[in-house]
Design an enzyme around this catalytic site. Sequence first.
Site, short mmCIF file in Angstrom:
data_model
loop_
_atom_site.label_atom_id
_atom_site.label_comp_id
_atom_site.label_asym_id
_atom_site.label_seq_id
_atom_site.Cartn_x
_atom_site.Cartn_y
_atom_site.Cartn_z
N GLY A 363 -0.49 -51.58 -5.78
CA GLY A 363 -1.93 -51.49 -5.66
C GLY A 363 -2.32 -50.32 -4.78
N GLY A 365 -5.61 -49.38 -2.36
CA GLY A 365 -6.89 -49.80 -1.83
C GLY A 365 -7.56 -48.69 -1.06
N GLY A 366 -8.60 -49.05 -0.33
CA GLY A 366 -9.34 -48.05 0.43
C GLY A 366 -8.49 -47.39 1.48
N PHE A 367 -7.48 -48.09 1.99
CA PHE A 367 -6.72 -47.54 3.11
C PHE A 367 -5.45 -46.83 2.68
CE2 PHE A 367 -9.07 -51.01 5.24
CZ PHE A 367 -9.83 -50.21 6.08
N GLY A 368 -4.99 -47.13 1.52
CA GLY A 368 -3.76 -46.45 1.10
C GLY A 368 -3.09 -47.21 -0.03
N ARG A 369 -1.92 -46.71 -0.36
CA ARG A 369 -1.18 -47.32 -1.46
C ARG A 369 -0.29 -48.45 -0.93
NH1 ARG A 369 -0.22 -43.74 -5.90
NH2 ARG A 369 -1.75 -42.08 -5.82
N ASP A 480 -13.34 -56.82 7.00
CA ASP A 480 -13.28 -56.43 5.59
C ASP A 480 -12.89 -57.62 4.72
OD1 ASP A 480 -13.66 -54.71 3.51
OD2 ASP A 480 -11.77 -53.62 3.77
N1 LIG Z 1 1.22 -58.35 0.92
C1 LIG Z 1 0.95 -58.07 -0.34
N2 LIG Z 1 1.65 -58.66 -1.32
C2 LIG Z 1 1.39 -58.37 -2.62
N3 LIG Z 1 0.46 -57.50 -3.03
C3 LIG Z 1 -0.27 -56.88 -2.10
C4 LIG Z 1 -0.05 -57.12 -0.71
N4 LIG Z 1 -0.91 -56.32 -0.02
C5 LIG Z 1 -1.63 -55.66 -0.94
N5 LIG Z 1 -1.26 -55.96 -2.18
C6 LIG Z 1 -1.78 -55.41 -3.45
O1 LIG Z 1 -2.26 -54.09 -3.22
C7 LIG Z 1 -3.62 -54.00 -3.57
C8 LIG Z 1 -4.32 -53.07 -2.63
O2 LIG Z 1 -4.27 -53.62 -1.35
P1 LIG Z 1 -5.27 -53.19 -0.22
O3 LIG Z 1 -4.94 -51.79 0.18
O4 LIG Z 1 -5.25 -54.24 0.81
O5 LIG Z 1 -6.65 -53.16 -1.00
P2 LIG Z 1 -8.05 -52.86 -0.36
O6 LIG Z 1 -7.92 -51.66 0.51
O7 LIG Z 1 -8.91 -52.62 -1.55
O8 LIG Z 1 -8.37 -54.08 0.41
C9 LIG Z 1 -4.15 -55.39 -3.52
O9 LIG Z 1 -5.20 -55.54 -4.41
C10 LIG Z 1 -2.94 -56.20 -3.94
O10 LIG Z 1 -2.89 -56.29 -5.35
#
Ligand SMILES: Nc1ncnc2c1ncn2[C@@H]1O[C@H](COP(=O)(O)OP(=O)(O)O)[C@@H](O)[C@H]1O
Length: 682
Positions: A363, A365-369, A480
């Site tokens: 995934g 997100g806003g903060f990184g991969r 958040d």
């Molecule tokens: N601990 C984790 N276990 C499994 N998948 C995760 C975990 N952390 C994040 N992800 C996956 O990575 C994606 C992006 O995470 P994150 O950066 O937290 O998103 P955002 O910045 O949009 O909140 C999540 O939507 C999720 O699918």
Amino acid sequence: MLHVKLICFLLFLAGVNLVACSSGGSDDRFVYSGFTGRNLTLDGAAVITRTGLLELTNGTLRKKAHAIHPVQFHFRSPSASSTAAARSFSTSFVFGILCPDADACGHGIVFFVAPSEYNFAAAFPSQYLGLFNNISNGDAANHIFGVELDTDQNNEFRDIDGNHVGVDINSLNSIEASSAGYYDDSNDHGFHNLTLASHEAKQVWVDYNGTSKQINVAMAPLRTAKPARPLLSCTYDLSTVLLTDKPYMVGFSSATGSFDSKHYVLGWSFAMDGSAPPIDIDKLPKLPRFAPKKRPKLVEIIPPIATAALIVAVGIVSFLLIRRRMRYTELREDWEVEFGPHRFSYKDLLHATDGFKSKNLIGAGGFGRVYKGVLPLSKSEIAVKKVSHDSKQGMKEFIAEVVSIGRLQHRNLVQLLGYCRRKGELLLVYDYMSNGSLDKHLYSDKQILGWGQRFQIIKGIASALLYLHEEWEKVIIHRDIKTSNVLLDSEMNSRLGDFGLARLYDRGEDPQTTHVVGTIGYLAPELGRSSKATPLTDIFAFGIFILEVTCGRRPIVQAPQGGEDQRNPVLLVDWVLEHWHDGSITDTVDAKLHGNYNIDEVCLVLKLGLLCAHPLSNARPTIRQVIKYLNGDMAMPDLTPTHQSFETLTLMQNQGFDSYVMSSYPSSMASTSTISNLSAQK
Ligand SMILES: Nc1ncnc2c1ncn2[C@@H]1O[C@H](COP(=O)(O)OP(=O)(O)O)[C@@H](O)[C@H]1O
Ligand SMILES: *[C@@H]1O[C@H](CO)[C@@H](O)[C@H](O)[C@H]1NC(C)=O
Ligand SMILES: *[C@@H]1O[C@H](CO)[C@@H](O)[C@H](O)[C@H]1NC(C)=O
Ligand SMILES: *[C@@H]1O[C@H](CO)[C@@H](O)[C@H](O)[C@H]1NC(C)=O
Ligand SMILES: *[C@@H]1O[C@H](CO)[C@@H](O)[C@H](O)[C@H]1NC(C)=O
Ligand SMILES: *[C@@H]1O[C@H](CO)[C@@H](O)[C@H](O)[C@H]1NC(C)=O
């Protein structure tokens, strides 16, 4: 007595005569088997080397060279009348031409007979072989006879090829030419090609018969007898070239032009009116070894190859070491020692995630991969979040916080295992949540979460928030809360993730440009004014979150159910509120549930959502109250849809929303791209 005297006198006369004859003969002939100590007139690049070679050129480009016999010759009998024919003469020489590249070799050697006053100064050091220039070539006033060994094909001279022998009269446009080679006496006079620039010495014979006016040129490899059949034979009366009663010089001329070539003469003999004396081949100096290209000797090529291989090997090894170091370099500072147990080595994370391969990307997100990985030792599954972070500012505090967060343990929090730091990059290591983030479940048609699951998820997140707000040593504000930050573990327990990360971006900034951290749609209106996060701003986001889970709709939705303007976006809160007013609040429940839900729980959650998302922060409940309402331990305050505060405050909420939309916003954190539309249309 007289008789004896007469005999003596006669003997004396005979002696004088003998001396005269022999002296005349030795003046008209010479033989040089090597040139050591010989007095040749040299000019240009020509030198006599220590080994006795006549080196005409040494590889320097655009050089010409001349080597001239010190004694001059009369080619027409001095006593005879002006009609006397040119005398017979004969010469032989051994030469060598060395070029690093046989295909780019120039320009050659020419044996010449030229008037003693001939001036070479104006000759070109190029294809003109140091003999002529573009004006003088072909001029009958030259009175020059020559035999050229030409290693280059020049069209202006109508050269037959790039490896030929030619007879030249006043001009390099040969009157007769042939590819270099010889007719082999021992093999039925078969023709053998020879390469002039072959790095092997070859012998040439030039004979002029003053009676028959025949010019013969022959050549052969060294130690091969003069071939009976000459390579070249032509008839030309040199009386028309060589003038009466004039001294002529004999010698060699050579030029390199733009080629790296070396021209050598190893031995030379000459005779007027007879055959050139034989050259003693055994006494000839050796041609220098010339960085042979075709058959290099092992001894010569091994050291440079070994050296090169060593250099390359050292280069590769150091490159690999440096790359390895670069790959694994981390930032580690003294203050981190106390956090040691929470520190992961970059190497382990690299191995765990297969070098952060894209197949492990789960995934962004806003903060990184975020990458999935398996720790090499414990084999436990982890999620590694790569956050790019350049500023050192606040890093220590942040890491301290990360570590303290690592100490947080709650069944509804994603466990933070530790961190790693690299230049401009922070890596956070979490437990891996095999069922991914909640938003994927809510908005996909594959697996529909039932109401019971949704209610458990809501309760779980409320419980996590209680822990953060009230049960830990100090108050932790999440900042958040949203469906994409709620992850589901293998048992479908909801776990809140990403806590505290928002602070990394919230800290140490210039107060003038303070950014609102969070996600549009979840931001409490007061954040637009003060941008100060409080537990109540978390409650607001929680309110939106539970509405979203119940309705299965994003916080900002396109106008639903046809209605007015299709493109006019509506806030989820307003929409639920509107339905509440209309008494049709159950219409807002996610249609995917197909009515399979506990109506009391649904109404409770929807009303709680509205209460939590109350525009006035002090109207919102605390998380402890929220839990009590959810568990039915406490009755919700009786808020009727017509409650005055709600009606007026709905308006305020919209304005509040506007005001923080207008404030500066990190666009990367925006979860919708319709912000500008929103503010424009209000
Ligand atoms: N601990 C984790 N276990 C499994 N998948 C995760 C975990 N952390 C994040 N992800 C996956 O990575 C994606 C992006 O995470 P994150 O950066 O937290 O998103 P955002 O910045 O949009 O909140 C999540 O939507 C999720 O699918
Ligand atoms: C070749 O000769 C030229 C002079 O004609 C000289 O300047 C040059 O240094 C010589 N080069 C070598 C390699 O001997
Ligand atoms: C070499 O020849 C030149 C010119 O022919 C002459 O002047 C000189 O004296 C000769 N030198 C020797 C050592 O023979
Ligand atoms: C001869 O060569 C010189 C120098 O390269 C050039 O300037 C001149 O024009 C040439 N003359 C002819 C007739 O080609
Ligand atoms: C000699 O060389 C010429 C041209 O390079 C070629 O055409 C010919 O066949 C050769 N002859 C022999 C006998 O190798
Ligand atoms: C020169 O040519 C004449 C006539 O062909 C011949 O008789 C004589 O032998 C030749 N001289 C030599 C040295 O070959």
